[in-house]
Design an enzyme around this catalytic site. Sequence first.
Site, PDB file in Angstrom:
ATOM      1  N   CYS A  57      14.483  10.787   5.650  1.00 51.12           N
ATOM      2  CA  CYS A  57      14.283  10.313   6.931  1.00 51.12           C
ATOM      3  C   CYS A  57      15.967  11.018   8.085  1.00 51.12           C
ATOM      4  O   CYS A  57      16.344  10.526   8.911  1.00 51.12           O
ATOM      5  CB  CYS A  57      13.713   8.829   7.109  1.00 51.12           C
ATOM      6  SG  CYS A  57      14.812   8.177   6.397  1.00 51.12           S
ATOM      7  N   LYS A  76       0.897  -1.345  -0.133  1.00 50.88           N
ATOM      8  CA  LYS A  76      -0.345  -0.378   0.101  1.00 50.88           C
ATOM      9  C   LYS A  76       0.885   1.331  -0.445  1.00 50.88           C
ATOM     10  O   LYS A  76       1.528   1.088   0.628  1.00 50.88           O
ATOM     11  CB  LYS A  76      -0.863   0.512   1.637  1.00 50.88           C
ATOM     12  CG  LYS A  76      -2.228   1.172   0.978  1.00 50.88           C
ATOM     13  CD  LYS A  76      -2.503   1.809   2.165  1.00 50.88           C
ATOM     14  CE  LYS A  76      -1.615   2.498   2.547  1.00 50.88           C
ATOM     15  NZ  LYS A  76      -1.700   3.723   2.669  1.00 50.88           N
ATOM     16  N   GLU A 131      10.489  15.714  14.823  1.00 48.72           N
ATOM     17  CA  GLU A 131      11.154  15.826  13.609  1.00 48.72           C
ATOM     18  C   GLU A 131      10.568  17.046  12.622  1.00 48.72           C
ATOM     19  O   GLU A 131       9.336  16.943  12.941  1.00 48.72           O
ATOM     20  CB  GLU A 131      10.505  14.063  12.686  1.00 48.72           C
ATOM     21  CG  GLU A 131      11.410  14.009  10.877  1.00 48.72           C
ATOM     22  CD  GLU A 131      11.207  12.207  10.800  1.00 48.72           C
ATOM     23  OE1 GLU A 131       9.568  12.167  11.240  1.00 48.72           O
ATOM     24  OE2 GLU A 131      11.761  12.053  10.449  1.00 48.72           O
ATOM     25  N   GLU A 185      10.798   0.882   9.361  1.00 44.19           N
ATOM     26  CA  GLU A 185      12.019   1.982   8.853  1.00 44.19           C
ATOM     27  C   GLU A 185      10.861   3.590   9.557  1.00 44.19           C
ATOM     28  O   GLU A 185      10.644   3.534   8.619  1.00 44.19           O
ATOM     29  CB  GLU A 185      12.198   1.847   7.901  1.00 44.19           C
ATOM     30  CG  GLU A 185      13.229   0.886   7.556  1.00 44.19           C
ATOM     31  CD  GLU A 185      14.198   0.829   8.004  1.00 44.19           C
ATOM     32  OE1 GLU A 185      15.003   1.821   8.196  1.00 44.19           O
ATOM     33  OE2 GLU A 185      15.015  -0.643   7.728  1.00 44.19           O
TER      34      GLU A 185
HETATM   35  P1  NAD Z   1       3.017   8.304   7.902  1.00 42.89           P
HETATM   36  O1  NAD Z   1       3.493   7.363   8.585  1.00 42.89           O
HETATM   37  O2  NAD Z   1       2.486   9.200   7.900  1.00 42.89           O
HETATM   38  O3  NAD Z   1       2.509   7.143   6.350  1.00 42.89           O
HETATM   39  C1  NAD Z   1       3.550   6.006   6.150  1.00 42.89           C
HETATM   40  C2  NAD Z   1       2.415   5.480   5.676  1.00 42.89           C
HETATM   41  O4  NAD Z   1       1.568   4.513   6.132  1.00 42.89           O
HETATM   42  C3  NAD Z   1       1.555   5.284   4.441  1.00 42.89           C
HETATM   43  O5  NAD Z   1       0.916   4.634   3.328  1.00 42.89           O
HETATM   44  C4  NAD Z   1      -0.063   6.131   5.503  1.00 42.89           C
HETATM   45  O6  NAD Z   1      -0.553   6.051   4.502  1.00 42.89           O
HETATM   46  C5  NAD Z   1       0.519   4.858   5.738  1.00 42.89           C
HETATM   47  N1  NAD Z   1      -0.647   4.227   7.302  1.00 42.89           N
HETATM   48  C6  NAD Z   1      -1.084   6.548   8.165  1.00 42.89           C
HETATM   49  N2  NAD Z   1      -2.197   5.699   9.469  1.00 42.89           N
HETATM   50  C7  NAD Z   1      -1.994   4.523   8.769  1.00 42.89           C
HETATM   51  C8  NAD Z   1      -2.229   3.199   9.861  1.00 42.89           C
HETATM   52  N3  NAD Z   1      -2.902   3.949  11.031  1.00 42.89           N
HETATM   53  N4  NAD Z   1      -2.156   1.863   9.169  1.00 42.89           N
HETATM   54  C9  NAD Z   1      -1.962   1.566   8.243  1.00 42.89           C
HETATM   55  N5  NAD Z   1      -1.164   2.479   7.767  1.00 42.89           N
HETATM   56  C10 NAD Z   1      -0.907   3.355   8.097  1.00 42.89           C
HETATM   57  O7  NAD Z   1       4.446   9.012   7.066  1.00 42.89           O
HETATM   58  P2  NAD Z   1       4.264   9.930   5.782  1.00 42.89           P
HETATM   59  O8  NAD Z   1       4.128  10.607   6.539  1.00 42.89           O
HETATM   60  O9  NAD Z   1       3.881   9.305   4.577  1.00 42.89           O
HETATM   61  O10 NAD Z   1       5.818   9.680   5.713  1.00 42.89           O
HETATM   62  C11 NAD Z   1       7.198  10.972   6.063  1.00 42.89           C
HETATM   63  C12 NAD Z   1       7.668   9.663   7.713  1.00 42.89           C
HETATM   64  O11 NAD Z   1       8.475   8.525   7.017  1.00 42.89           O
HETATM   65  C13 NAD Z   1       8.500   9.946   8.303  1.00 42.89           C
HETATM   66  O12 NAD Z   1       8.368  10.408  10.029  1.00 42.89           O
HETATM   67  C14 NAD Z   1       9.444  10.028   7.762  1.00 42.89           C
HETATM   68  O13 NAD Z   1      11.376  10.089   8.808  1.00 42.89           O
HETATM   69  C15 NAD Z   1       9.850   7.766   7.771  1.00 42.89           C
HETATM   70  N6  NAD Z   1      10.577   7.393   6.641  1.00 42.89           N
HETATM   71  C16 NAD Z   1      11.549   6.324   7.074  1.00 42.89           C
HETATM   72  C17 NAD Z   1      12.077   5.824   6.383  1.00 42.89           C
HETATM   73  C18 NAD Z   1      13.508   5.536   7.024  1.00 42.89           C
HETATM   74  O14 NAD Z   1      14.355   4.247   5.954  1.00 42.89           O
HETATM   75  N7  NAD Z   1      13.299   5.273   8.082  1.00 42.89           N
HETATM   76  C19 NAD Z   1      11.719   5.924   4.830  1.00 42.89           C
HETATM   77  C20 NAD Z   1      11.301   7.171   4.405  1.00 42.89           C
HETATM   78  C21 NAD Z   1      10.400   7.909   5.074  1.00 42.89           C
END
Ligand code: NAD
Length: 498
Positions: A289, A180, A386, A255
């Site tokens: 990230c 997803k 962050e 991650e």
């Molecule tokens: P997010 O956590 O808001 O969303 C990530 C994904 O989770 C999306 O597909 C979203 O639709 C889904 N999601 C949201 N709520 C959910 C739930 N309750 N259950 C299941 N899925 C759900 O993150 P974002 O805003 O899309 O991305 C930014 C974040 O990602 C930042 O915190 C960044 O640091 C992190 N990130 C980490 C890495 C890494 O490798 N550690 C890499 C890229 C981004």
Amino acid sequence: MTVVSSSRDLAGSWIDGAPVRTGGATHTVINPATGEPVAEMALASPGDVDRAVGSARAALPGWAGATPAERSAVLAKLATLADEAADTLVAEEVSQTGKPVRLATEFDVPGSVDNIDFFAGAARHLEGKASGEYSGDHTSSIRREAVGVVATITPWNYPLQMAVWKVLPALAAGCSVVIKPAEITPLTTLTLARLAGEAGLPPGVLNVVTGAGADVGTALAGHRDVDMVTFTGSTAVGRKVMAAAAVHGHRTQLELGGKAPFVVFDDADLDAAIQGAVAGSLINTGQDCTAATRAIVAREVYDDFVAGVAEVMGKIVVGDPQDPDTDLGPLITLAHRAKVADMVAGAPGEGGRIVTGGVAPEGPGSFYRPTLIADVSEQSEVYRDEIFGPVLTVRSFTDDDDAIRQANDTAYGLAASAWTRDVYRAQRASREIHAGCVWINDHIPIISEMPHGGFGASGFGKDMSQYSLEEYLSIKHVMSDITGVVDKPWHRTIFTKR
Ligand code: NAD
């Protein structure tokens, strides 16, 4: 270069090797640089999630049972097709994320192709302990078996790379996948799935469900019939995903967020550190990230560092991501820009000094100027949380102990860098800074052969490299008696023969 039609035309999920648009609800993918619509995506229904998981379950035995060479051949072909489709992938990535075309062309897409290529090779390298008679009476051997059906949830910041980092090691290991993507950036993940089908991946081995986290993400993370849930995104959502997966005891890999320290010692090459800080904090408009977010700088060079970074940031070209001269694109949405702007606006009240930036340019698009905040306090929000925007904070340190202490003064532990010409300082920093990656005299580079993944609030497990293949494999011990003896010596610990 082959011109591949864009996933805008698919406009929905991808299940069992074909496009699907059953859900009633739709989501408009918006170009963050213009505010214009890019595509109208049908969102997956709960039934679609079940169908996708069912399709992955049905396809699993065939794919897991294929030889490593057969899996490798499909993945190698996918790497070739993705390379040929580079123009389409770049166009989709730039339009849905607003990232500068230079970044998408030179980093996102070739990095993804290289990662696919790496896993095509890794599929043929399963390693373990030697078979042997460790007990003396048995031959022990190790089998490595695909974990099974993998549910994957990815964020919007690097849609293609994040999908590749999760999907490819799973496929190489023999798993089937339901992914997803973030609902605001589904296009390149759909193109990846379509190209995988063209490369010969059997239907059902890779499925894509489009939709929001609250419903489709929750349904997938908590689905009874998956075997593993792997997630990239924020720490808060990662914990919810882990809790949903824990209900069924499913394996998880997370991650999560980061707040990377960027430690500049007084003997550092200051020009290199200044340039590295700008590149490391502004990559992908700071929506990375591992981005450098907390510069921790020796008192002796602090003023020069702040002045140097401000000068380079002042020359950054913010604007149209399609223009190859643009350095910095917009933030992902207007709502996200408002959050970044709020955090920056709160900094002076907590002792911070906005040296440059802190402004959103007039006009359409969610643009925000590169921002440097000096003298931040250790308790301030911009220093601790962050921001995920083009914002670098700076603090000074007094001695090496203080530098390491400040670097580790965070719940996160994803990435860090240390800038010094002193080999002992470099060794100490790499040993003592608590993060999944420590760069010395650089910040950001990644490579397919090396792992990526954090500690603490940044999650656990690895993406990329042979280590990530391990995440998707179960280790089985097979122990075969080689004596044929009925009255085995160890039986006397249970009963004596009467
Ligand atoms: P997010 O956590 O808001 O969303 C990530 C994904 O989770 C999306 O597909 C979203 O639709 C889904 N999601 C949201 N709520 C959910 C739930 N309750 N259950 C299941 N899925 C759900 O993150 P974002 O805003 O899309 O991305 C930014 C974040 O990602 C930042 O915190 C960044 O640091 C992190 N990130 C980490 C890495 C890494 O490798 N550690 C890499 C890229 C981004």
